[in-house]
Design an enzyme around this catalytic site. Structure first.
Site, PDB file in Angstrom:
ATOM      1  N   GLY A  15     -16.061  -2.177  29.698  1.00 27.39           N
ATOM      2  CA  GLY A  15     -17.619  -2.113  29.906  1.00 27.39           C
ATOM      3  C   GLY A  15     -17.944  -1.106  30.164  1.00 27.39           C
ATOM      4  O   GLY A  15     -16.948  -0.070  30.248  1.00 27.39           O
ATOM      5  N   GLN A  20     -21.582   6.624  33.960  1.00 30.93           N
ATOM      6  CA  GLN A  20     -20.751   6.940  32.956  1.00 30.93           C
ATOM      7  C   GLN A  20     -20.809   8.064  31.781  1.00 30.93           C
ATOM      8  O   GLN A  20     -20.488   9.078  31.546  1.00 30.93           O
ATOM      9  CB  GLN A  20     -19.684   6.139  32.699  1.00 30.93           C
ATOM     10  CG  GLN A  20     -19.535   4.913  34.046  1.00 30.93           C
ATOM     11  CD  GLN A  20     -17.962   3.941  33.141  1.00 30.93           C
ATOM     12  OE1 GLN A  20     -18.782   3.244  33.231  1.00 30.93           O
ATOM     13  NE2 GLN A  20     -16.986   4.595  33.458  1.00 30.93           N
ATOM     14  N   CYS A  63     -10.506   2.690  35.170  1.00 28.96           N
ATOM     15  CA  CYS A  63     -12.102   2.969  34.466  1.00 28.96           C
ATOM     16  C   CYS A  63     -11.748   4.281  34.195  1.00 28.96           C
ATOM     17  O   CYS A  63     -10.794   4.896  34.154  1.00 28.96           O
ATOM     18  CB  CYS A  63     -12.279   3.074  35.922  1.00 28.96           C
ATOM     19  SG  CYS A  63     -13.751   3.571  35.765  1.00 28.96           S
ATOM     20  N   LEU A  64     -12.789   4.242  32.574  1.00 32.75           N
ATOM     21  CA  LEU A  64     -12.408   5.295  32.033  1.00 32.75           C
ATOM     22  C   LEU A  64     -12.835   7.105  32.845  1.00 32.75           C
ATOM     23  O   LEU A  64     -12.691   7.984  31.952  1.00 32.75           O
ATOM     24  CB  LEU A  64     -14.239   4.884  31.052  1.00 32.75           C
ATOM     25  CG  LEU A  64     -13.719   4.367  29.897  1.00 32.75           C
ATOM     26  CD1 LEU A  64     -14.926   4.132  29.207  1.00 32.75           C
ATOM     27  CD2 LEU A  64     -12.572   4.313  28.703  1.00 32.75           C
ATOM     28  N   HIS A 105     -16.764  -4.578  38.467  1.00 32.43           N
ATOM     29  CA  HIS A 105     -16.611  -3.051  38.863  1.00 32.43           C
ATOM     30  C   HIS A 105     -17.358  -2.193  38.030  1.00 32.43           C
ATOM     31  O   HIS A 105     -18.133  -0.584  38.824  1.00 32.43           O
ATOM     32  CB  HIS A 105     -15.296  -3.477  37.728  1.00 32.43           C
ATOM     33  CG  HIS A 105     -14.896  -1.692  37.195  1.00 32.43           C
ATOM     34  ND1 HIS A 105     -13.535  -1.147  37.578  1.00 32.43           N
ATOM     35  CD2 HIS A 105     -15.616  -0.519  36.480  1.00 32.43           C
ATOM     36  CE1 HIS A 105     -13.501   0.665  36.675  1.00 32.43           C
ATOM     37  NE2 HIS A 105     -15.374   0.346  36.208  1.00 32.43           N
ATOM     38  N   GLU A 106     -18.880  -2.561  37.088  1.00 35.24           N
ATOM     39  CA  GLU A 106     -19.682  -1.808  36.634  1.00 35.24           C
ATOM     40  C   GLU A 106     -21.122  -1.815  37.381  1.00 35.24           C
ATOM     41  O   GLU A 106     -21.517  -0.937  37.074  1.00 35.24           O
ATOM     42  CB  GLU A 106     -20.325  -2.878  34.791  1.00 35.24           C
ATOM     43  CG  GLU A 106     -19.336  -2.908  33.721  1.00 35.24           C
ATOM     44  CD  GLU A 106     -18.360  -1.220  33.734  1.00 35.24           C
ATOM     45  OE1 GLU A 106     -18.995  -1.006  34.065  1.00 35.24           O
ATOM     46  OE2 GLU A 106     -17.480  -1.623  33.137  1.00 35.24           O
ATOM     47  N   HIS A 109     -20.198   1.216  39.193  1.00 31.32           N
ATOM     48  CA  HIS A 109     -20.688   2.702  39.041  1.00 31.32           C
ATOM     49  C   HIS A 109     -22.710   2.695  39.270  1.00 31.32           C
ATOM     50  O   HIS A 109     -22.689   3.844  39.998  1.00 31.32           O
ATOM     51  CB  HIS A 109     -20.504   2.072  37.507  1.00 31.32           C
ATOM     52  CG  HIS A 109     -18.869   2.726  37.353  1.00 31.32           C
ATOM     53  ND1 HIS A 109     -18.327   3.325  37.844  1.00 31.32           N
ATOM     54  CD2 HIS A 109     -18.473   1.679  35.879  1.00 31.32           C
ATOM     55  CE1 HIS A 109     -16.693   3.651  37.280  1.00 31.32           C
ATOM     56  NE2 HIS A 109     -16.578   2.600  36.816  1.00 31.32           N
TER      57      HIS A 109
HETATM   58  O1  GNR Z   1     -12.415  -0.212  30.177  1.00 34.22           O
HETATM   59  C1  GNR Z   1     -11.991  -0.526  31.191  1.00 34.22           C
HETATM   60  N1  GNR Z   1     -11.188  -2.020  31.631  1.00 34.22           N
HETATM   61  C2  GNR Z   1     -10.843  -2.661  33.133  1.00 34.22           C
HETATM   62  C3  GNR Z   1      -9.823  -3.375  33.185  1.00 34.22           C
HETATM   63  C4  GNR Z   1     -10.224  -3.373  34.495  1.00 34.22           C
HETATM   64  C5  GNR Z   1     -10.902  -3.545  35.016  1.00 34.22           C
HETATM   65  C6  GNR Z   1     -12.321  -3.246  34.732  1.00 34.22           C
HETATM   66  C7  GNR Z   1     -12.236  -1.927  33.848  1.00 34.22           C
HETATM   67  S1  GNR Z   1     -14.090  -1.757  33.430  1.00 34.22           S
HETATM   68  C8  GNR Z   1     -12.791  -0.451  32.746  1.00 34.22           C
HETATM   69  C9  GNR Z   1     -13.913   0.219  31.510  1.00 34.22           C
HETATM   70  C10 GNR Z   1     -14.749   1.528  32.994  1.00 34.22           C
HETATM   71  O2  GNR Z   1     -14.661   2.251  33.211  1.00 34.22           O
HETATM   72  N2  GNR Z   1     -16.127   0.938  32.666  1.00 34.22           N
HETATM   73  O3  GNR Z   1     -16.192   0.768  33.944  1.00 34.22           O
HETATM   74 NI    NI Z   2     -15.323   1.936  35.394  1.00 39.21          NI
END
Ligand code: GNR
Ligand code: NI
Length: 141
Positions: A15, A20, A63-64, A105-106, A109
């Protein structure tokens, strides 16, 4: 959104939120297809979370924007997502499992919240300290 998807694939993420890559818009791209599976790109514009379940679940998140750290995060197990799709059509989808984890999670952000804001202060401070140290080392390398 096409650029975001490309960036996400490039980074091996499932995601990505626009912020980001420094685009302050409420846009998310996602692809939960496994390796070797048919790609399943999804696009969410102005998404909203509806009816989060009382029941929560734990998932090991990364998270990236917080590279190389993974921690269990507790979130509602299921929710509904209302959003505009790639073509600007309104859609509402029921989310559970990894989809529910990832969309929440997204969505975080979009509001400037990272998964480390949802873990203990001890763990968060430890991660921030290590990231700052890595940054210092990278600056003199
Ligand atoms: O690639 C991603 N893997 C992930 C694994 C578990 C919970 C959330 C994520 S999102 C993350 C990519 C990212 O940071 N998206 O904002
Ligand atoms: Ni993330």
């Amino acid at each position: 959104m096409d650029d975001m998807l490309e960036t996400m694939y490039e980074a091996d993420g499932i995601g990505l939120a626009a912020i980001q890559i420094d685009i302050p818009k409420r846009i998310i791209v996602m692809d939960l297809a496994g390796e070797g599976e048919e790609p399943q790109p999804r696009f969410f514009v102005n998404p909203e979370i509806l009816d989060p379940s009382e029941e929560t679940g734990l998932y090991q998140e990364g998270c990236l924007s917080v590279p190389e750290f993974y921690e269990e995060v507790e979130r509602p197990q299921r929710c509904r997502v209302r959003f505009l799709d790639y073509h600007g059509n309104e859609q509402t989808i029921d989310a559970e499992g990894l989809f529910a984890v990832c969309i929440q999670h997204e969505m975080d952000h979009l509001d400037g919240v990272l998964f480390i804001d949802r873990i203990s202060r001890l763990k968060r401070d430890r991660i921030i300290r290590k990231l700052k140290k890595d940054q210092r080392l990278a600056a003199i390398a």
